[in-house]
Design a protein around this motif. Sequence first.
Motif, PDB file in Angstrom:
ATOM      1  N   ARG A   1      -0.439  13.269 -51.315  1.00  0.00           N
ATOM      2  CA  ARG A   1       0.306  13.036 -50.078  1.00  0.00           C
ATOM      3  C   ARG A   1       1.807  13.254 -50.234  1.00  0.00           C
ATOM      4  NH1 ARG A   1      -3.101   8.449 -49.733  1.00  0.00           N
ATOM      5  NH2 ARG A   1      -1.380   7.129 -50.427  1.00  0.00           N
ATOM      6  N   HIS A   2       2.356  12.930 -51.410  1.00  0.00           N
ATOM      7  CA  HIS A   2       3.810  12.826 -51.512  1.00  0.00           C
ATOM      8  C   HIS A   2       4.497  13.782 -52.483  1.00  0.00           C
ATOM      9  CE1 HIS A   2       3.641   9.298 -48.989  1.00  0.00           C
ATOM     10  NE2 HIS A   2       2.800   8.713 -49.814  1.00  0.00           N
ATOM     11  N   ALA A   3       3.750  14.514 -53.296  1.00  0.00           N
ATOM     12  CA  ALA A   3       4.390  15.362 -54.313  1.00  0.00           C
ATOM     13  C   ALA A   3       5.345  16.369 -53.696  1.00  0.00           C
ATOM     14  CB  ALA A   3       3.326  16.072 -55.154  1.00  0.00           C
ATOM     15  N   TYR A   4       5.014  16.881 -52.519  1.00  0.00           N
ATOM     16  CA  TYR A   4       5.854  17.915 -51.914  1.00  0.00           C
ATOM     17  C   TYR A   4       7.268  17.417 -51.623  1.00  0.00           C
ATOM     18  CZ  TYR A   4       5.739  15.927 -47.169  1.00  0.00           C
ATOM     19  OH  TYR A   4       5.914  15.123 -46.077  1.00  0.00           O
ATOM     20  N   ARG A   5       7.425  16.129 -51.401  1.00  0.00           N
ATOM     21  CA  ARG A   5       8.750  15.588 -51.089  1.00  0.00           C
ATOM     22  C   ARG A   5       9.713  15.748 -52.260  1.00  0.00           C
ATOM     23  NH1 ARG A   5       7.722  12.936 -46.452  1.00  0.00           N
ATOM     24  NH2 ARG A   5       5.658  11.968 -46.201  1.00  0.00           N
ATOM     25  N   PHE A   6       9.158  15.902 -53.444  1.00  0.00           N
ATOM     26  CA  PHE A   6       9.980  16.042 -54.635  1.00  0.00           C
ATOM     27  C   PHE A   6       9.956  17.464 -55.192  1.00  0.00           C
ATOM     28  CE2 PHE A   6       8.313  11.816 -54.100  1.00  0.00           C
ATOM     29  CZ  PHE A   6       9.472  11.045 -54.150  1.00  0.00           C
ATOM     30  N   GLY A   7       9.367  18.383 -54.420  1.00  0.00           N
ATOM     31  CA  GLY A   7       9.396  19.795 -54.792  1.00  0.00           C
ATOM     32  C   GLY A   7       8.159  20.308 -55.497  1.00  0.00           C
ATOM     33  N   PHE A   8       7.070  19.518 -55.505  1.00  0.00           N
ATOM     34  CA  PHE A   8       5.859  19.911 -56.230  1.00  0.00           C
ATOM     35  C   PHE A   8       4.717  20.259 -55.268  1.00  0.00           C
ATOM     36  CE2 PHE A   8       8.225  17.245 -59.136  1.00  0.00           C
ATOM     37  CZ  PHE A   8       8.089  17.900 -60.360  1.00  0.00           C
ATOM     38  N   ILE A   9       3.893  21.209 -55.699  1.00  0.00           N
ATOM     39  CA  ILE A   9       2.678  21.548 -54.969  1.00  0.00           C
ATOM     40  C   ILE A   9       1.495  21.440 -55.922  1.00  0.00           C
ATOM     41  CG2 ILE A   9       3.865  23.100 -53.373  1.00  0.00           C
ATOM     42  CD1 ILE A   9       2.721  25.446 -55.054  1.00  0.00           C
ATOM     43  N   ARG A  10       0.295  21.333 -55.377  1.00  0.00           N
ATOM     44  CA  ARG A  10      -0.917  21.369 -56.195  1.00  0.00           C
ATOM     45  C   ARG A  10      -1.386  22.821 -56.267  1.00  0.00           C
ATOM     46  NH1 ARG A  10      -5.174  17.249 -54.044  1.00  0.00           N
ATOM     47  NH2 ARG A  10      -4.623  18.229 -52.063  1.00  0.00           N
ATOM     48  N   SER A  11      -1.436  23.371 -57.460  1.00  0.00           N
ATOM     49  CA  SER A  11      -1.730  24.791 -57.624  1.00  0.00           C
ATOM     50  C   SER A  11      -3.197  25.130 -57.425  1.00  0.00           C
ATOM     51  CB  SER A  11      -1.294  25.257 -59.019  1.00  0.00           C
ATOM     52  OG  SER A  11       0.096  25.124 -59.182  1.00  0.00           O
ATOM     53  N   TYR A  12      -4.084  24.165 -57.708  1.00  0.00           N
ATOM     54  CA  TYR A  12      -5.515  24.452 -57.681  1.00  0.00           C
ATOM     55  C   TYR A  12      -6.242  23.437 -56.805  1.00  0.00           C
ATOM     56  CZ  TYR A  12      -3.613  26.753 -61.779  1.00  0.00           C
ATOM     57  OH  TYR A  12      -2.815  27.484 -62.622  1.00  0.00           O
ATOM     58  N   PRO A  13      -6.012  23.517 -55.486  1.00  0.00           N
ATOM     59  CA  PRO A  13      -6.632  22.543 -54.575  1.00  0.00           C
ATOM     60  C   PRO A  13      -8.126  22.798 -54.404  1.00  0.00           C
ATOM     61  CG  PRO A  13      -5.411  24.196 -53.347  1.00  0.00           C
ATOM     62  CD  PRO A  13      -5.124  24.460 -54.793  1.00  0.00           C
ATOM     63  N   LYS A  14      -8.798  21.812 -53.844  1.00  0.00           N
ATOM     64  CA  LYS A  14     -10.240  21.904 -53.628  1.00  0.00           C
ATOM     65  C   LYS A  14     -10.543  22.998 -52.602  1.00  0.00           C
ATOM     66  CE  LYS A  14     -12.492  18.076 -53.589  1.00  0.00           C
ATOM     67  NZ  LYS A  14     -13.060  16.750 -53.202  1.00  0.00           N
ATOM     68  N   GLY A  15     -11.581  23.793 -52.888  1.00  0.00           N
ATOM     69  CA  GLY A  15     -12.015  24.818 -51.951  1.00  0.00           C
ATOM     70  C   GLY A  15     -11.331  26.164 -52.107  1.00  0.00           C
ATOM     71  N   TYR A  16     -10.511  26.327 -53.156  1.00  0.00           N
ATOM     72  CA  TYR A  16      -9.776  27.581 -53.324  1.00  0.00           C
ATOM     73  C   TYR A  16     -10.094  28.286 -54.647  1.00  0.00           C
ATOM     74  CZ  TYR A  16      -6.897  26.551 -49.254  1.00  0.00           C
ATOM     75  OH  TYR A  16      -6.459  26.299 -47.975  1.00  0.00           O
ATOM     76  N   ARG A  17     -11.200  27.936 -55.262  1.00  0.00           N
ATOM     77  CA  ARG A  17     -11.516  28.541 -56.557  1.00  0.00           C
ATOM     78  C   ARG A  17     -11.659  30.058 -56.466  1.00  0.00           C
ATOM     79  NH1 ARG A  17     -16.066  26.527 -60.945  1.00  0.00           N
ATOM     80  NH2 ARG A  17     -15.771  28.230 -62.420  1.00  0.00           N
ATOM     81  N   ASP A  18     -12.191  30.539 -55.330  1.00  0.00           N
ATOM     82  CA  ASP A  18     -12.347  31.979 -55.176  1.00  0.00           C
ATOM     83  C   ASP A  18     -11.006  32.688 -55.070  1.00  0.00           C
ATOM     84  OD1 ASP A  18     -11.881  30.744 -52.690  1.00  0.00           O
ATOM     85  OD2 ASP A  18     -12.765  32.436 -51.602  1.00  0.00           O
ATOM     86  N   ARG A  19      -9.962  31.948 -54.730  1.00  0.00           N
ATOM     87  CA  ARG A  19      -8.619  32.522 -54.612  1.00  0.00           C
ATOM     88  C   ARG A  19      -7.803  32.348 -55.887  1.00  0.00           C
ATOM     89  NH1 ARG A  19      -6.243  32.395 -49.831  1.00  0.00           N
ATOM     90  NH2 ARG A  19      -4.791  33.812 -50.882  1.00  0.00           N
ATOM     91  N   THR A  20      -7.907  31.183 -56.494  1.00  0.00           N
ATOM     92  CA  THR A  20      -7.083  30.900 -57.676  1.00  0.00           C
ATOM     93  C   THR A  20      -7.761  31.302 -58.975  1.00  0.00           C
ATOM     94  OG1 THR A  20      -7.967  28.658 -58.003  1.00  0.00           O
ATOM     95  CG2 THR A  20      -6.099  28.903 -56.470  1.00  0.00           C
ATOM     96  N   GLY A  21      -9.103  31.315 -58.954  1.00  0.00           N
ATOM     97  CA  GLY A  21      -9.849  31.599 -60.175  1.00  0.00           C
ATOM     98  C   GLY A  21     -10.084  30.370 -61.034  1.00  0.00           C
ATOM     99  N   TYR A  22      -9.588  29.218 -60.568  1.00  0.00           N
ATOM    100  CA  TYR A  22      -9.717  27.991 -61.348  1.00  0.00           C
ATOM    101  C   TYR A  22     -10.441  26.915 -60.552  1.00  0.00           C
ATOM    102  CZ  TYR A  22      -6.298  30.022 -64.522  1.00  0.00           C
ATOM    103  OH  TYR A  22      -5.663  30.848 -65.400  1.00  0.00           O
ATOM    104  N   ALA A  23     -11.160  26.076 -61.271  1.00  0.00           N
ATOM    105  CA  ALA A  23     -11.809  24.932 -60.645  1.00  0.00           C
ATOM    106  C   ALA A  23     -10.742  23.982 -60.098  1.00  0.00           C
ATOM    107  CB  ALA A  23     -12.703  24.218 -61.663  1.00  0.00           C
ATOM    108  N   TYR A  24     -11.160  23.116 -59.189  1.00  0.00           N
ATOM    109  CA  TYR A  24     -10.295  22.096 -58.584  1.00  0.00           C
ATOM    110  C   TYR A  24      -9.625  21.246 -59.660  1.00  0.00           C
ATOM    111  CZ  TYR A  24      -9.525  17.650 -56.015  1.00  0.00           C
ATOM    112  OH  TYR A  24      -9.010  16.494 -55.485  1.00  0.00           O
ATOM    113  N   GLU A  25      -8.299  21.179 -59.618  1.00  0.00           N
ATOM    114  CA  GLU A  25      -7.531  20.389 -60.584  1.00  0.00           C
ATOM    115  C   GLU A  25      -6.523  19.512 -59.854  1.00  0.00           C
ATOM    116  OE1 GLU A  25      -5.760  22.566 -63.774  1.00  0.00           O
ATOM    117  OE2 GLU A  25      -7.646  23.469 -64.438  1.00  0.00           O
ATOM    118  N   PRO A  26      -6.915  18.345 -59.384  1.00  0.00           N
ATOM    119  CA  PRO A  26      -5.980  17.484 -58.646  1.00  0.00           C
ATOM    120  C   PRO A  26      -4.866  16.935 -59.518  1.00  0.00           C
ATOM    121  CG  PRO A  26      -8.032  16.316 -59.083  1.00  0.00           C
ATOM    122  CD  PRO A  26      -8.264  17.739 -59.492  1.00  0.00           C
TER     123      PRO A  26
END
Length: 243
Positions: free
Chosen positions: A175-200
Amino acid sequence: MPELSRRSLLLAGPVGLAASGWLPGTASATWSGEDQERPTRLERADRRHLLDPVGKQRPLTPRDYAPPDLVPWQDDPAYQLRAEVADQLGQLFAAAEADRLALRVISAYRSYETQAETYASWVRAYGRASADATSARPGHSEHQTGLAVDLDTTLGECYLDACFGRTAEGRWVARHAYRFGFIRSYPKGYRDRTGYAYEPWHIRYVGPQVARAMHRHGVALLQDYVSPPHSSARLGWMLGTHP
């Protein structure tokens, strides 16, 4: 319990905090907002690395790149990050602690050589196909940029496991990482795009300006933000008109 610094409060912004239901520990906090939209040093001086979507098809240039400004994370030589990233992550940790949540770093910068060893160990243990789903090849890892960090709770019950996303700390980071300049690189449901399993547990620093813009526009992946149709928003940011 440590108080949030004025800089971290400005980064979060009063409107966003109120909307999310997360407010600083003191009800008497005042907000000026004067520094809220000012680019950070890396946003001004190193946009190339902040906005480079490193991945399976996008290696670093050069592949043995090493950041010039690495510092130990909270005086722990086992973990290093670029200086601004360490500062922003410290503010994120302080904000989480103010909400009675405890985080710890379990991985940060990895050199080309270290990533080569890490990838090789995965291949030996699980085979190349499995290794490619969970580990980056050398020269293709966000950790090599000094901008990425892996997190865990201090209890360690979800160490490098998808269940981290279900912990109170994992939900707070989402919920809050973006406020400090961070994003989640490997969100759920995007493995076909990132090539990586979900990594919260894996977050990557892109700077508060872009992280907020991605959140505001609902863009999950950096590679999408820097490509059409969002490239016009990126150009506006680079020219100083924040998206």
